[in-house]
Design a protein around this motif. Structure first.
Motif, PDB file in Angstrom:
ATOM      1  N   UNK A 126       0.857  -1.412  -0.171  1.00 32.97           N
ATOM      2  CA  UNK A 126       0.057  -0.164  -0.019  1.00 32.97           C
ATOM      3  C   UNK A 126       0.953   1.301  -0.099  1.00 32.97           C
ATOM      4  N   UNK A 127       1.959   1.170   0.748  1.00 32.86           N
ATOM      5  CA  UNK A 127       2.845   2.582   0.810  1.00 32.86           C
ATOM      6  C   UNK A 127       3.593   2.589  -0.636  1.00 32.86           C
ATOM      7  N   UNK A 128       3.753   1.526  -1.396  1.00 26.03           N
ATOM      8  CA  UNK A 128       4.422   1.798  -2.506  1.00 26.03           C
ATOM      9  C   UNK A 128       3.320   2.364  -3.640  1.00 26.03           C
ATOM     10  N   UNK A 129       2.123   1.918  -3.338  1.00 22.19           N
ATOM     11  CA  UNK A 129       0.934   2.176  -4.365  1.00 22.19           C
ATOM     12  C   UNK A 129       0.829   3.780  -4.027  1.00 22.19           C
ATOM     13  N   UNK A 130       0.527   4.282  -2.763  1.00 21.99           N
ATOM     14  CA  UNK A 130       0.685   5.770  -2.713  1.00 21.99           C
ATOM     15  C   UNK A 130       1.922   6.731  -2.935  1.00 21.99           C
ATOM     16  N   UNK A 131       3.098   5.907  -2.813  1.00 23.88           N
ATOM     17  CA  UNK A 131       4.222   6.707  -3.229  1.00 23.88           C
ATOM     18  C   UNK A 131       4.427   7.002  -4.580  1.00 23.88           C
ATOM     19  N   UNK A 132       3.784   5.985  -5.468  1.00 26.04           N
ATOM     20  CA  UNK A 132       3.999   6.098  -6.935  1.00 26.04           C
ATOM     21  C   UNK A 132       2.860   7.095  -7.536  1.00 26.04           C
ATOM     22  N   UNK A 133       1.759   7.380  -6.736  1.00 25.33           N
ATOM     23  CA  UNK A 133       0.675   8.218  -7.546  1.00 25.33           C
ATOM     24  C   UNK A 133       1.280   9.343  -8.340  1.00 25.33           C
ATOM     25  N   UNK A 134       2.335  10.153  -7.787  1.00 27.52           N
ATOM     26  CA  UNK A 134       2.658  11.029  -8.901  1.00 27.52           C
ATOM     27  C   UNK A 134       4.010  10.769  -9.637  1.00 27.52           C
ATOM     28  N   UNK A 135       4.441   9.412  -9.994  1.00 23.50           N
ATOM     29  CA  UNK A 135       5.321   9.306 -11.064  1.00 23.50           C
ATOM     30  C   UNK A 135       4.895   9.518 -12.343  1.00 23.50           C
ATOM     31  N   UNK A 136       5.732  10.202 -13.093  1.00 25.57           N
ATOM     32  CA  UNK A 136       5.130  10.768 -14.289  1.00 25.57           C
ATOM     33  C   UNK A 136       5.264   9.721 -15.509  1.00 25.57           C
ATOM     34  N   UNK A 137       6.103   8.712 -15.560  1.00 25.05           N
ATOM     35  CA  UNK A 137       6.238   8.166 -16.518  1.00 25.05           C
ATOM     36  C   UNK A 137       5.423   6.692 -16.543  1.00 25.05           C
ATOM     37  N   UNK A 138       4.758   6.415 -17.520  1.00 22.81           N
ATOM     38  CA  UNK A 138       3.867   5.388 -17.507  1.00 22.81           C
ATOM     39  C   UNK A 138       4.301   4.144 -18.346  1.00 22.81           C
ATOM     40  N   UNK A 139       4.045   2.861 -17.943  1.00 25.60           N
ATOM     41  CA  UNK A 139       4.529   1.784 -18.767  1.00 25.60           C
ATOM     42  C   UNK A 139       3.060   0.712 -18.455  1.00 25.60           C
ATOM     43  N   UNK A 140       2.564   0.487 -19.615  1.00 28.88           N
ATOM     44  CA  UNK A 140       1.512  -0.502 -19.576  1.00 28.88           C
ATOM     45  C   UNK A 140       1.867  -1.905 -19.089  1.00 28.88           C
ATOM     46  N   UNK A 141       1.093  -2.766 -18.688  1.00 24.90           N
ATOM     47  CA  UNK A 141       1.255  -4.070 -18.405  1.00 24.90           C
ATOM     48  C   UNK A 141       0.911  -4.959 -19.320  1.00 24.90           C
ATOM     49  N   UNK A 142       2.161  -5.441 -19.894  1.00 24.75           N
ATOM     50  CA  UNK A 142       1.884  -6.287 -20.951  1.00 24.75           C
ATOM     51  C   UNK A 142       1.821  -7.701 -20.581  1.00 24.75           C
ATOM     52  N   UNK A 143       1.859  -8.026 -19.659  1.00 26.45           N
ATOM     53  CA  UNK A 143       1.544  -9.507 -18.959  1.00 26.45           C
ATOM     54  C   UNK A 143       0.045  -9.215 -18.248  1.00 26.45           C
ATOM     55  N   UNK A 144      -0.631  -8.431 -18.694  1.00 26.36           N
ATOM     56  CA  UNK A 144      -1.984  -8.483 -18.176  1.00 26.36           C
ATOM     57  C   UNK A 144      -3.109  -9.450 -19.048  1.00 26.36           C
ATOM     58  N   UNK A 145      -4.173  -9.385 -19.072  1.00 25.42           N
ATOM     59  CA  UNK A 145      -5.279  -9.956 -19.927  1.00 25.42           C
ATOM     60  C   UNK A 145      -4.993  -9.996 -21.372  1.00 25.42           C
ATOM     61  N   UNK A 146      -4.634  -8.908 -21.840  1.00 24.57           N
ATOM     62  CA  UNK A 146      -4.392  -8.633 -23.209  1.00 24.57           C
ATOM     63  C   UNK A 146      -3.125  -9.546 -23.737  1.00 24.57           C
ATOM     64  N   UNK A 147      -2.447 -10.030 -22.930  1.00 26.81           N
ATOM     65  CA  UNK A 147      -1.223 -10.666 -23.511  1.00 26.81           C
ATOM     66  C   UNK A 147      -1.318 -12.145 -23.130  1.00 26.81           C
ATOM     67  N   UNK A 148      -2.397 -12.853 -22.504  1.00 26.04           N
ATOM     68  CA  UNK A 148      -2.317 -14.033 -21.912  1.00 26.04           C
ATOM     69  C   UNK A 148      -2.466 -15.058 -23.253  1.00 26.04           C
ATOM     70  N   UNK A 149      -3.253 -14.635 -24.126  1.00 25.71           N
ATOM     71  CA  UNK A 149      -3.665 -15.447 -25.153  1.00 25.71           C
ATOM     72  C   UNK A 149      -2.363 -15.921 -26.095  1.00 25.71           C
ATOM     73  N   UNK A 150      -1.469 -14.583 -26.057  1.00 26.63           N
ATOM     74  CA  UNK A 150      -0.245 -14.827 -27.024  1.00 26.63           C
ATOM     75  C   UNK A 150       0.685 -15.556 -26.376  1.00 26.63           C
ATOM     76  N   UNK A 151       0.669 -15.724 -24.930  1.00 28.51           N
ATOM     77  CA  UNK A 151       1.485 -16.583 -24.187  1.00 28.51           C
ATOM     78  C   UNK A 151       1.417 -17.914 -24.334  1.00 28.51           C
TER      79      UNK A 151
END
Length: 319
Positions: A126-151
């Motif tokens: 939870x502390x990590x989640x709060x600390x990361x709120x204002x991190x400006x760079x974005x990176x999508x999760x390539x291993x979420x549901x949209x990547x599972x079928x390819x795996x």
């Protein structure tokens, strides 16, 4: 052993000349991890961690990973902090690979998980989640549901060799999640790999989080779901609701889960189990049996997935 690229003495000397961390006294390969080549570096000024990024890490993602560690460390999260060279850069090249030096964290990861570990990991997440709120760079999760079928497509032909009927079961799971994956949950930076070997304890107190190379932007509750899988199952693959209660209560002390997050947590935990089942299955199929990297049993996560599929509410998770 997680050393894929050897580093010569002359290469190391030239590499360290761009830093103000002293001269090399020792360089020892670290026999943990599966993604990169890792070394414990001892110099005349102290101990550091040297990582050479292998082919699984996209160099374009390194500013996100290293920038995130800088960002979190500045906000009180105990994690490796990148060492910047005299030119201000934290990313360099060594032995033909992208490389970085970070501070060295003291502690050991827990080999036997107890309830007393689970509350602190919930709080730290939870502390990590709060600390990361204002991190400006974005990176999508390539291993979420949209990547599972390819795996899955990369292992489909071998799935039934691992367990009878596994291909059909995985196909049905992916179909289900593609139609039912929760949307619109509170999101932000997640670690996405907070397994016990990425969490250090010192004298029974959580002393640091490491290995941010799967970190990304996704639903915050998905990170909690990953932790439920990583910390709350016993060696016989049974679920320990007491550990889960401690983890979830620890998280809620710092960042209370919303009513919607609580409602869909069993579904997210099921999806997290599928994600690690698929990546373990991929490595099981594609890693040579005589490789120095120890393959992890994908069927462990098949048992976890089936537990979550049977779960009806958070009552099954101790709440």
């Amino acid at each position: 052993m997680a050393v894929y690229t050897e580093v010569g003495d002359a290469e190391l000397e030239a590499f360290l000349a761009d830093y103000d961390i002293g001269e090399a006294e020792a360089l020892k390969g670290v026999a943990e991890g599966v993604e990169n080549s890792n070394y414990l570096l001892t110099t005349t000024k102290g101990q550091y961690f040297l990582t050479l990024y292998e082919k699984r890490v996209d160099p374009k993602d390194l500013p996100f990973f290293l920038g995130l560690m800088d960002h979190l460390a500045a906000r009180g999260i105990t994690c490796p902090k990148p060492i910047h060279g005299r030119d201000g850069n934290a990313i360099r090249s060594l032995a033909g690979k992208p490389a970085a030096v970070t501070t060295f964290l003291h502690g050991l990861w827990p080999r036997r998980i107890g309830v007393h570990h689970c509350g602190p990991i919930g709080e730290a997440t939870a502390r990590l989640h709060l600390a990361g709120r204002d991190f400006a760079i974005k990176r999508p999760n390539a291993l979420s549901v949209q990547g599972w079928r390819l795996l899955f497509d990369g292992v489909r032909a071998h799935a039934d060799d691992v367990a009878h009927g596994l291909a059909r079961e995985l196909d049905a799971e992916i179909d289900f999640f593609e139609a039912n994956w929760p949307q619109g949950l509170p999101g932000g930076v997640i670690h996405a790999d907070l397994f016990p070997d990425n969490v250090f304890f010192l004298h029974e107190k959580l002393s640091g989080l490491i290995d941010f190379y799967f970190a990304c932007n996704d639903a915050l509750a998905y990170d909690v779901a990953i932790c439920l899988n990583a910390w709350c199952f016993e060696p016989d693959r049974s679920f320990n609701a007491t550990k889960a209660r401690a983890l979830l209560q620890g998280y809620d002390k710092v960042r209370p889960l919303t009513a919607e997050e609580r409602q869909v947590l069993p579904l997210l935990a099921r999806g997290a189990a599928l994600r690690f089942l698929l990546t373990r299955l991929y490595d099981w199929v594609h890693t040579p049996a005589d490789a120095l990297v120890k393959r992890k049993d994908p069927l462990e996560y098949l048992a976890y997935l089936r537990f979550h599929r049977r779960a009806e509410s958070l009552a099954d998770y101790g709440l």
